[in-house]
Design a protein around this motif. Structure first.
Motif, PDB file in Angstrom:
ATOM      1  N   ALA A 309       0.821  -1.206   0.000  1.00 21.99           N
ATOM      2  CA  ALA A 309       0.000   0.000   0.000  1.00 21.99           C
ATOM      3  C   ALA A 309       0.857   1.259   0.000  1.00 21.99           C
ATOM      4  CB  ALA A 309      -0.944   0.005   1.198  1.00 21.99           C
ATOM      5  N   THR A 310       2.048   1.183   0.573  1.00 22.57           N
ATOM      6  CA  THR A 310       2.961   2.320   0.584  1.00 22.57           C
ATOM      7  C   THR A 310       4.391   1.818   0.380  1.00 22.57           C
ATOM      8  OG1 THR A 310       3.056   2.187   3.003  1.00 22.57           O
ATOM      9  CG2 THR A 310       1.607   3.864   2.072  1.00 22.57           C
ATOM     10  N   ALA A 311       5.172   2.605  -0.313  1.00 21.74           N
ATOM     11  CA  ALA A 311       6.602   2.305  -0.497  1.00 21.74           C
ATOM     12  C   ALA A 311       7.338   3.637  -0.571  1.00 21.74           C
ATOM     13  CB  ALA A 311       6.814   1.446  -1.747  1.00 21.74           C
ATOM     14  N   GLY A 312       7.476   4.172  -1.800  1.00 21.32           N
ATOM     15  CA  GLY A 312       8.069   5.493  -1.927  1.00 21.32           C
ATOM     16  C   GLY A 312       7.278   6.570  -1.206  1.00 21.32           C
ATOM     17  N   ALA A 313       5.985   6.327  -1.001  1.00 21.84           N
ATOM     18  CA  ALA A 313       5.170   7.289  -0.249  1.00 21.84           C
ATOM     19  C   ALA A 313       5.699   7.474   1.168  1.00 21.84           C
ATOM     20  CB  ALA A 313       3.717   6.829  -0.217  1.00 21.84           C
ATOM     21  N   ILE A 314       6.260   6.421   1.750  1.00 19.67           N
ATOM     22  CA  ILE A 314       6.809   6.539   3.105  1.00 19.67           C
ATOM     23  C   ILE A 314       8.062   7.402   3.093  1.00 19.67           C
ATOM     24  CG2 ILE A 314       7.729   5.295   5.097  1.00 19.67           C
ATOM     25  CD1 ILE A 314       6.196   2.856   4.197  1.00 19.67           C
ATOM     26  N   THR A 315       8.932   7.184   2.119  1.00 17.82           N
ATOM     27  CA  THR A 315      10.164   7.984   2.077  1.00 17.82           C
ATOM     28  C   THR A 315       9.834   9.452   1.794  1.00 17.82           C
ATOM     29  OG1 THR A 315      10.551   7.477  -0.269  1.00 17.82           O
ATOM     30  CG2 THR A 315      11.532   6.000   1.348  1.00 17.82           C
ATOM     31  N   GLY A 316       8.802   9.697   0.975  1.00 19.78           N
ATOM     32  CA  GLY A 316       8.391  11.072   0.743  1.00 19.78           C
ATOM     33  C   GLY A 316       7.829  11.724   2.000  1.00 19.78           C
ATOM     34  N   TRP A 317       7.018  10.975   2.734  1.00 16.97           N
ATOM     35  CA  TRP A 317       6.473  11.460   4.005  1.00 16.97           C
ATOM     36  C   TRP A 317       7.596  11.760   4.986  1.00 16.97           C
ATOM     37  CZ3 TRP A 317       7.050   8.627   8.598  1.00 16.97           C
ATOM     38  CH2 TRP A 317       6.371   9.134   9.715  1.00 16.97           C
ATOM     39  N   LEU A 318       8.566  10.862   5.053  1.00 17.88           N
ATOM     40  CA  LEU A 318       9.668  11.037   5.993  1.00 17.88           C
ATOM     41  C   LEU A 318      10.511  12.249   5.613  1.00 17.88           C
ATOM     42  CD1 LEU A 318      11.095   9.849   8.455  1.00 17.88           C
ATOM     43  CD2 LEU A 318      12.365   8.333   6.915  1.00 17.88           C
TER      44      LEU A 318
END
Length: 522
Positions: A309-318
């Motif tokens: 459900a999330t991958a690059g979205a986590i690194t962007g959020w971080l």
């Protein structure tokens, strides 16, 4: 061949090209590709999806066409090219409902990252039978399935749903705007569980009619089939030549698999993006309650698929949370952190999780934090979290009967070496990386080129690098994987309670901001 862009001609005859456009979760991409597979021009338009409340992820479907027009005009503006055909793809399965005239009635409900339809999944499982759905459709019901999301609109917005007559996804919406033809590709339809019969490869009206009797589901074709020709109106809007062919297209991950030639039995495409996707080609129909069994993008092919459900979205959020440092700086810090992120373990379930846990109420965790940890450790832990989830999916695919012989990586996350190296280290598997990893838009362009040319994706986009696992870190990552599996099982009760609390707090906050007429002050 794939690789460096082709120099634009200063004069003479225009370069024959095909156009590929993909509507993604965080951006839309367009490419012009010549008939040898060389990238001539590319453009990207960033966008954000709407998250009106936890578990709900939407987008105004009208933006898909607006972005297609903007990308196409920008790509064509320098001149010097002659577009021969158009390919399209997009995130999915999505649910964009329109009236009979093709006017959207509400924002599109996105794919498995939108988890709103849990109640409808339960009702459908009870009504049609969990095992019978898996047998007939190839997949169990989950947040990925389009059918329960259609049922959610019917239940929660009945007046609106009474006017719904057509179903679109991003690729079919673009094809409709370009050609006026209402259709959907077979692969996208196969993710409309429980409305699609995977053996008959057609809509299954006995399960459609009780939920959506007035919805005219689209005629079906294959992703590479010609949907129609660019109309005069679409030509005027986009600058494309009227009359050129438009292929039907498909869901982005399957277009990504086409772009790297991962279509033979035993191939697995691993897509690095805002989310992460795995598409494995199998010799015959296979099913698993923890994965998605679908028809493939090419006639006669079958897939077992999974997705985070999330991958690059986590690194962007971080990155945003840390105040916006450059990704290059974060990658350097993560490299120095080393395998295991100095004792951190992250669960990547920041938007629930798709396969193989199928848990919309899962939540993200960071375990092992101390005052000594820094941004690089957190960033490394996020990359390792996605790799651990990929390993879980690979093991589940093989347990279901898959035979993974080759992994081909694609997507924006392949550009830096660290992420792909971590995934190979954690999974213990090599990954092939082709010359061109732009992904779905390139795959759409390839399908467009096939309408008039005899082209080969192996010649268009050869493998240029291989990322191999490092045996010296295998034992550390084996231990981390064991802890990862234990952490999810041990924390599920707490994270589910927190998910329920988040929903309750949001509902209370909304009620405070927008009181009902009954509860409002006089």
């Amino acid at each position: 061949m794939g690789g460096d862009p082709v120099p634009e001609r200063a004069g003479g005859r225009p370069t024959p090209v095909v156009l590929g456009v993909d509507i993604g979760t965080s951006s839309s991409k367009g490419v012009l590709v010549d008939l040898d597979g060389r990238l001539v021009r590319s453009r990207t338009v960033a966008h954000r999806v709407d998250r009106p409340r936890p578990g709900r992820v939407e987008m105004d479907g009208r933006l898909w066409w607006q972005e297609f027009v903007a990308l196409t005009r920008d790509l064509l503006a320098p001149g010097g090219v002659r577009v021969l055909a158009v390919g399209v793809s997009g995130m999915g399965p999505c649910v964009l409902l329109t009236d009979a005239a093709g006017t959207p009635l509400r924002p599109a409900i996105l794919y498995g990252v939108d988890t709103r339809a849990g109640a409808q999944i339960a009702v459908m499982n009870e009504r049609f039978g969990t095992e019978e759905i898996l047998r007939r459709c190839g997949s169990a019901l989950s947040s990925q399935a389009a059918g329960p999301k259609i049922a959610w609109v019917a239940d929660e917005e009945p007046d609106l749903f009474a006017r719904a007559r057509r179903l679109f996804m991003p690729s079919s919406w673009l094809a409709y705007q370009l050609t006026g033809r209402y259709l959907l590709d077979q692969h996208s339809a196969s993710q409309c569980t429980p409305f699609y019969d995977t053996d008959a490869q057609d809509w299954y009206r006995p399960w459609v009619d009780p939920v959506a009797p007035r919805l005219a589901l689209p005629p079906l074709c294959w992703p590479g089939d010609v949907a129609g020709a660019v109309t005069a109106g679409a030509a005027a809007a986009t600058g494309l030549p009227a009359g050129i062919p438009v292929v039907a297209g498909t869901i982005d991950a399957w277009s990504e698999a086409i772009s790297v030639g991962a279509q033979r039995v035993g191939d697995l495409m691993l897509m690095y993006g805002s989310t992460m996707f795995l598409v494995h080609t199998v010799p015959h129909r296979l099913t698993s309650p923890s994965l998605w069994g679908t028809v493939g993008a090419l006639p006669g092919t079958r897939n077992l698929a999974g997705g985070l459900a999330t991958a690059g979205a986590i690194t962007g959020w971080l990155r945003d949370l840390l105040g916006g440092p450059d990704y290059a700086d974060l990658l350097q810090l993560a490299e120095r952190s080393g395998p295991g992120a100095r004792g951190l373990l992250m669960m990547p379930y920041f938007a629930g999780e798709r396969t193989p846990v199928l848990d919309p109420d899962a939540r993200g965790l960071v375990a092992g934090l101390t005052l000594a940890h820094g941004p690089g450790d957190l960033y490394r832990a996020a990359l390792e979290a996605t790799a651990l989830a990929v390993r879980h999916n690979l093991e589940t695919i093989e347990a279901a009967g898959g035979d993974i012989r080759r992994i081909v990586a694609v997507g924006g996350g392949t550009q830096g070496r660290l992420w792909t190296q971590i995934v190979s280290d954690v999974t213990g598997r090599a990954q092939q990386i082709p010359a061109q990893t732009i992904g779905a838009s390139y795959g759409a362009a390839f399908l467009a080129a096939r309408t008039g040319q005899d082209v080969s994706i192996e010649e268009w986009n050869p493998i240029t690098a291989v990322r191999r696992p490092r045996p010296e870190v295998a034992a550390d990552y084996d231990e981390l994987y064991r802890l990862y599996r234990e952490l999810y099982a041990g924390s599920r009760t707490v994270t589910h309670a927190l998910a329920a609390r988040q929903e309750r707090l949001l509902t209370e906050a909304r009620a405070t901001r927008h009181p009902t007429a009954e509860g409002a002050a006089p």
